[in-house]
Scaffold this motif. Structure first.
Motif, PDB file in Angstrom:
ATOM      1  N   THR A  75      39.974  48.699  42.067  1.00 28.63           N
ATOM      2  CA  THR A  75      39.325  47.692  41.225  1.00 28.63           C
ATOM      3  C   THR A  75      38.820  48.370  39.966  1.00 28.63           C
ATOM      4  O   THR A  75      38.193  49.430  40.046  1.00 28.63           O
ATOM      5  CB  THR A  75      38.105  47.090  41.964  1.00 28.63           C
ATOM      6  OG1 THR A  75      38.567  46.319  43.057  1.00 28.63           O
ATOM      7  CG2 THR A  75      37.289  46.203  41.064  1.00 28.63           C
ATOM      8  N   ASN A  76      39.078  47.769  38.815  1.00 27.19           N
ATOM      9  CA  ASN A  76      38.569  48.317  37.557  1.00 27.19           C
ATOM     10  C   ASN A  76      37.105  47.924  37.389  1.00 27.19           C
ATOM     11  O   ASN A  76      36.721  46.794  37.691  1.00 27.19           O
ATOM     12  CB  ASN A  76      39.394  47.780  36.381  1.00 27.19           C
ATOM     13  CG  ASN A  76      38.876  48.295  35.051  1.00 27.19           C
ATOM     14  OD1 ASN A  76      38.633  49.490  34.904  1.00 27.19           O
ATOM     15  ND2 ASN A  76      38.675  47.406  34.107  1.00 27.19           N
ATOM     16  N   GLY A 122      38.528  41.438  39.507  1.00 20.96           N
ATOM     17  CA  GLY A 122      39.951  41.782  39.504  1.00 20.96           C
ATOM     18  C   GLY A 122      40.178  42.917  40.479  1.00 20.96           C
ATOM     19  O   GLY A 122      39.229  43.541  40.961  1.00 20.96           O
ATOM     20  N   GLY A 123      41.427  43.172  40.775  1.00 16.71           N
ATOM     21  CA  GLY A 123      41.730  44.288  41.661  1.00 16.71           C
ATOM     22  C   GLY A 123      43.169  44.209  42.125  1.00 16.71           C
ATOM     23  O   GLY A 123      43.873  43.218  41.856  1.00 16.71           O
ATOM     24  N   CYS A 144      48.344  41.761  42.577  1.00 16.63           N
ATOM     25  CA  CYS A 144      47.265  41.859  41.596  1.00 16.63           C
ATOM     26  C   CYS A 144      46.401  40.627  41.787  1.00 16.63           C
ATOM     27  O   CYS A 144      46.922  39.504  41.789  1.00 16.63           O
ATOM     28  CB  CYS A 144      47.854  41.878  40.187  1.00 16.63           C
ATOM     29  SG  CYS A 144      46.633  41.514  38.906  1.00 16.63           S
ATOM     30  N   VAL A 145      45.107  40.821  41.991  1.00 14.90           N
ATOM     31  CA  VAL A 145      44.182  39.691  41.966  1.00 14.90           C
ATOM     32  C   VAL A 145      43.701  39.622  40.514  1.00 14.90           C
ATOM     33  O   VAL A 145      42.936  40.461  40.053  1.00 14.90           O
ATOM     34  CB  VAL A 145      43.025  39.880  42.957  1.00 14.90           C
ATOM     35  CG1 VAL A 145      42.170  38.623  42.989  1.00 14.90           C
ATOM     36  CG2 VAL A 145      43.564  40.181  44.351  1.00 14.90           C
ATOM     37  N   SER A 146      44.233  38.643  39.808  1.00 15.69           N
ATOM     38  CA  SER A 146      44.082  38.576  38.350  1.00 15.69           C
ATOM     39  C   SER A 146      42.727  38.002  37.975  1.00 15.69           C
ATOM     40  O   SER A 146      42.278  37.019  38.564  1.00 15.69           O
ATOM     41  CB  SER A 146      45.215  37.694  37.811  1.00 15.69           C
ATOM     42  OG  SER A 146      44.953  37.301  36.491  1.00 15.69           O
ATOM     43  N   GLY A 147      42.101  38.585  36.969  1.00 22.64           N
ATOM     44  CA  GLY A 147      40.832  38.038  36.486  1.00 22.64           C
ATOM     45  C   GLY A 147      40.991  36.627  35.958  1.00 22.64           C
ATOM     46  O   GLY A 147      40.048  35.838  35.938  1.00 22.64           O
ATOM     47  N   GLY A 196      35.862  42.033  43.665  1.00 27.69           N
ATOM     48  CA  GLY A 196      36.670  43.255  43.778  1.00 27.69           C
ATOM     49  C   GLY A 196      35.933  44.477  44.284  1.00 27.69           C
ATOM     50  O   GLY A 196      36.568  45.446  44.693  1.00 27.69           O
ATOM     51  N   LEU A 197      34.587  44.449  44.274  1.00 29.66           N
ATOM     52  CA  LEU A 197      33.841  45.656  44.650  1.00 29.66           C
ATOM     53  C   LEU A 197      33.613  45.704  46.162  1.00 29.66           C
ATOM     54  O   LEU A 197      32.486  45.812  46.650  1.00 29.66           O
ATOM     55  CB  LEU A 197      32.507  45.707  43.900  1.00 29.66           C
ATOM     56  CG  LEU A 197      32.605  45.768  42.369  1.00 29.66           C
ATOM     57  CD1 LEU A 197      31.225  45.816  41.732  1.00 29.66           C
ATOM     58  CD2 LEU A 197      33.434  46.967  41.921  1.00 29.66           C
TER      59      LEU A 197
END
Ligand code: ZN
Ligand code: ZN
Length: 460
Positions: A75-76, A122-123, A144-147, A196-197
């Motif tokens: 995750t970014n 996201g992630g 990809c779990v898109s923002g 995502g965290l």
């Protein structure tokens, strides 16, 4: 009597129907793979101030409908989420005077701050379970779990603006559903329907894009992050602006979004790419990933726009020979495409600060450094109001584009961006300068807010 070998025979149609039913049967079978009661760890934010985000042991709730459970790979740590994670005041809100009356807090903000929420919008990861109505992905797929979600059927999706999918506005306190429970039974929600965290993300089909790649978790997490998708979207998705070969592109702000925009401009065939950032390290990365020139806005000061116009003059200023006339703001000089990617500071940076913590000045400069007939794409989260010279705005020939994720169409473009990674056209490693396991998330977020790293990824 049906023609024997007609491609459109009733039997053929029926066979197709059987195939669809079979597929849906498989998916129904997959839904049983959901594992309610599964334990996982997640960073849960609740309340106000520093210390609001703590690592918790959680128990997954059952899923249904279009829900999907994704085992997180990376995750970014997006700068825009940092206030919520670290408990900082929202940008643009100065610290209150000692005896000032308490500020009115918007009810939705208050409601969200009281919920136990897993942040992170996201992630990337692997699908562990799907609800019975999910069609887009299967158990075992990397995704990809898109923002930015893409439902494919709302007003915006149908008009080619998937980046503005109306599901994006369905993330308020009344839209979120509990996805897990804390040890004491407190229900836990996923911010943006993503969260995502955490070691697991529980999301909906609209937010998920399957990606078929063997890329490492960190590289994939970088290229699929909200910032890289936005940067590549601006310059390589051709939705908002169509960067052509040989064009001149200026990128104002070389954080992970701007550095991705620079790479998209290089891939799209731009011949001159000007990266602008106050932080020396980021200018160096800009040159490494594709900028042909870099400028420091603190050094250029009031002359920044003029400097970009000078760099954009080209080899010829003869009007009868296709040259650019640099005279006046309605001449031909300036960048053909400008990407603005600065935004407001959420905290004072520990490296070189830019000239305006609100992010407004860089927008004005981005507008003015664009050539007449050129395009400006804005991507940031600034605070305040923008003023521009009215005549340049009304008849100056510049076209402004605003959108989510740089206009990218998630289901179409994210797989293309992953291809760019796999074919080594996109450099993820130069952007993901901090990679930490789940336990290191808070320290890594502090580096992001201090701007001492380009960006950070949490791997789980
Ligand atoms: Zn983001
Ligand atoms: Zn939609």
């Amino acid at each position: 009597m049906e023609p024997k070998d007609s491609a459109f025979s009733r039997r053929g149609v029926l066979a197709g129907g059987v195939a669809l039913a079979a597929q849906s049967g498989t998916l129904l079978a997959q839904s049983k793979a959901a594992a309610p009661g599964r334990k996982f760890r997640g960073w849960v934010s609740r309340g106000a101030g520093p210390g609001r985000t703590t690592l918790q042991d959680l128990t997954l709730r059952p899923i249904s409908g279009r829900q999907i459970v994704v085992r997180t790979e990376a995750t970014n740590l997006c700068y825009s989420n940092s206030s919520d994670v670290l408990g900082l005041p929202p940008p643009g809100v100065p610290p209150a005077a000692k005896d000032a009356p308490p500020r009115a807090v918007p009810p939705a903000f208050l409601a969200m701050s009281r919920m136990a929420l897993i942040q992170g919008h996201g992630g990337v990861g692997t699908v562990e379970a799907v609800g019975p109505e999910v069609r887009r992905v299967q158990v075992g797929d990397r995704v990809c779990v898109s923002g930015t979600p893409q439902c494919g059927s709302c007003y915006q999706c149908l008009r080619g603006r998937a980046d503005m999918c109306q599901f994006l506005g369905r993330q308020g306190p009344n839209d979120l559903v509990p996805i897990a429970d804390m040890r004491d039974g407190t229900p836990v929600y996923a911010n943006s329907h993503i969260g995502g965290l955490a070691e697991l993300m529980v999301t909906f089909e609209e937010w998920v894009v399957p990606v078929f790649t063997k890329a490492s978790a960190a590289d994939l997490g970088m290229v699929c992050s909200c910032v890289s998708v936005a940067g590549l979207g601006c310059t390589a998705s051709q939705v908002l602006a169509d960067v052509g070969i040989g064009s001149i592109v200026a990128v104002v702000g070389c954080g992970p979004l701007g550095l991705s925009a620079i790479q998209g401009a290089r891939i799209a065939g731009a011949s001159t790419i000007i990266g602008i950032d106050p932080i020396r390290v980021r200018r160096e990365v800009a040159l490494k990933v594709g900028a042909t020139h870099v400028l420091d806005p603190n050094v250029e000061g009031d002359k920044l726009v003029e400097k970009v116009r000078e760099l954009s003059n080209g080899p010829n200023n003869r009007l009868w020979a296709g040259g650019r006339d640099s005279g006046g703001l309605l001449g031909g000089a300036g960048a053909d495409f400008v990407v603005e990617a600065v935004g407001a500071d959420r905290a004072k940076p520990k490296l070189e600060a830019g000239p305006d913590p609100t992010g407004i000045l860089p927008i004005q400069q981005a507008y003015m450094m664009c050539a007449p007939g050129g395009h400006i794409v804005t991507t940031s989260l600034p605070t305040g109001n923008v003023t521009l010279p009215a005549v340049v705005f009304t008849i100056g020939g510049r076209t402004h584009h605003a959108g989510q994720c740089g206009g990218a169409n998630p289901m179409r473009d994210i797989p293309r961006f992953v291809e760019l990674l796999d074919k080594k056209q996109f450099d993820a490693k130069s952007l993901a300068t901090t990679i930490v396991p789940i336990e290191g998330m808070l320290d890594a977020y502090q580096q992001v807010i201090d701007r001492t790293t380009v960006t950070a990824l949490m791997t789980a």
